[in-house]
Design a protein around this motif. Sequence first.
Motif, PDB file in Angstrom:
ATOM      1  N   LEU A  66      69.042 -17.648 -60.431  1.00  0.00           N
ATOM      2  CA  LEU A  66      68.422 -18.713 -59.663  1.00  0.00           C
ATOM      3  C   LEU A  66      67.447 -18.072 -58.692  1.00  0.00           C
ATOM      4  CD1 LEU A  66      71.551 -20.851 -58.638  1.00  0.00           C
ATOM      5  CD2 LEU A  66      69.993 -21.284 -60.548  1.00  0.00           C
ATOM      6  N   ARG A  71      65.472 -24.233 -50.971  1.00  0.00           N
ATOM      7  CA  ARG A  71      66.517 -25.108 -51.508  1.00  0.00           C
ATOM      8  C   ARG A  71      66.056 -25.767 -52.802  1.00  0.00           C
ATOM      9  NH1 ARG A  71      66.041 -25.277 -46.192  1.00  0.00           N
ATOM     10  NH2 ARG A  71      67.887 -24.942 -44.858  1.00  0.00           N
ATOM     11  N   ARG A  72      64.785 -26.079 -52.862  1.00  0.00           N
ATOM     12  CA  ARG A  72      64.151 -26.566 -54.087  1.00  0.00           C
ATOM     13  C   ARG A  72      62.869 -25.775 -54.297  1.00  0.00           C
ATOM     14  NH1 ARG A  72      64.556 -33.218 -54.352  1.00  0.00           N
ATOM     15  NH2 ARG A  72      66.840 -33.334 -54.337  1.00  0.00           N
ATOM     16  N   LYS A  95      71.760 -28.597 -65.227  1.00  0.00           N
ATOM     17  CA  LYS A  95      72.250 -28.516 -63.852  1.00  0.00           C
ATOM     18  C   LYS A  95      73.752 -28.709 -63.752  1.00  0.00           C
ATOM     19  CE  LYS A  95      71.198 -30.010 -59.171  1.00  0.00           C
ATOM     20  NZ  LYS A  95      70.312 -30.835 -58.312  1.00  0.00           N
ATOM     21  N   THR A  98      75.135 -25.459 -64.377  1.00  0.00           N
ATOM     22  CA  THR A  98      74.718 -24.532 -63.318  1.00  0.00           C
ATOM     23  C   THR A  98      75.628 -24.665 -62.105  1.00  0.00           C
ATOM     24  OG1 THR A  98      72.388 -24.340 -63.969  1.00  0.00           O
ATOM     25  CG2 THR A  98      72.883 -24.064 -61.641  1.00  0.00           C
ATOM     26  N   SER A  99      75.912 -25.903 -61.696  1.00  0.00           N
ATOM     27  CA  SER A  99      76.763 -26.125 -60.519  1.00  0.00           C
ATOM     28  C   SER A  99      78.138 -25.517 -60.720  1.00  0.00           C
ATOM     29  CB  SER A  99      76.876 -27.626 -60.240  1.00  0.00           C
ATOM     30  OG  SER A  99      75.610 -28.186 -59.985  1.00  0.00           O
ATOM     31  N   ASP A 140      62.679 -26.768 -61.571  1.00  0.00           N
ATOM     32  CA  ASP A 140      63.175 -26.358 -60.257  1.00  0.00           C
ATOM     33  C   ASP A 140      64.024 -25.113 -60.465  1.00  0.00           C
ATOM     34  OD1 ASP A 140      64.485 -25.914 -57.876  1.00  0.00           O
ATOM     35  OD2 ASP A 140      65.108 -27.991 -57.576  1.00  0.00           O
ATOM     36  N   ALA A 142      65.320 -23.104 -58.424  1.00  0.00           N
ATOM     37  CA  ALA A 142      66.383 -22.842 -57.453  1.00  0.00           C
ATOM     38  C   ALA A 142      67.668 -23.549 -57.830  1.00  0.00           C
ATOM     39  CB  ALA A 142      65.951 -23.283 -56.056  1.00  0.00           C
ATOM     40  N   ASN A 143      67.590 -24.491 -58.782  1.00  0.00           N
ATOM     41  CA  ASN A 143      68.753 -25.340 -59.042  1.00  0.00           C
ATOM     42  C   ASN A 143      69.227 -25.373 -60.482  1.00  0.00           C
ATOM     43  OD1 ASN A 143      69.599 -26.821 -56.462  1.00  0.00           O
ATOM     44  ND2 ASN A 143      67.356 -26.932 -56.395  1.00  0.00           N
TER      45      ASN A 143
END
Length: 215
Positions: A66, A71-72, A95, A98-99, A140, A142-143
């Motif tokens: 990441l 944050r984004r 995502k 990813t989380s 995105d 970062a996420n």
Amino acid sequence: MNPKQYLLIAESQKVIEYPEIFTWGLEQKLIATISKYLKLPVAYHGAYVRRDIANNIAYKTRLWHLDKEDRRIVKIIIYLKDVDQNSGAFQYIPKRFTSALIRKLKYNHEYLPSKKVERFVSSSEWISCKGQTGTVIFVDTANIFHRGLIPQTSDRLSIFFDYTSAFPLRPYYCKSSLPLQDLLRFASCLSAQQKEYVFWNRKLKQALNKFENNL
């Protein structure tokens, strides 16, 4: 060649020969879309013209990761030649996975090999972005976990346009694709609003003010 060299980025002198590449990333509709997603004013970090080399080097951005600047983070990727599974497709993990990975791995922005990731997320869930010349990808970084697949059959040619908010989480990692002297050269052809996106922090604004006052 350096044994870890897997990527070539066009030098700034080459990029400024074609200013429309850099300024395309400042198109009003594009910035409006990005600002709506970030929910904050936009910082534009420029355009990177890349050649990802066809070799067997699994290093840095070819490993799962990441990005950590904010944050984004919005990146726009444009393929400059056809890209398939064997020529360096951009690949990501949705995502929802990813989380879970972040929690299970206690992830701290390191680069992850495929074997480690596959212990938790099957490779059948990894999505490769294949496409013809001109394919555009909005992501995105970062996420969602992402990487560039190692090109096997040919080099991947692409342009990356990078954006964060104007209040990034880790501003010390935010760097422009062009050195300051070249950014200032572009200033005369930018609108006042576009300058806000390019010269987004106090240091850059001070340099711009000094430059314009000396004209």
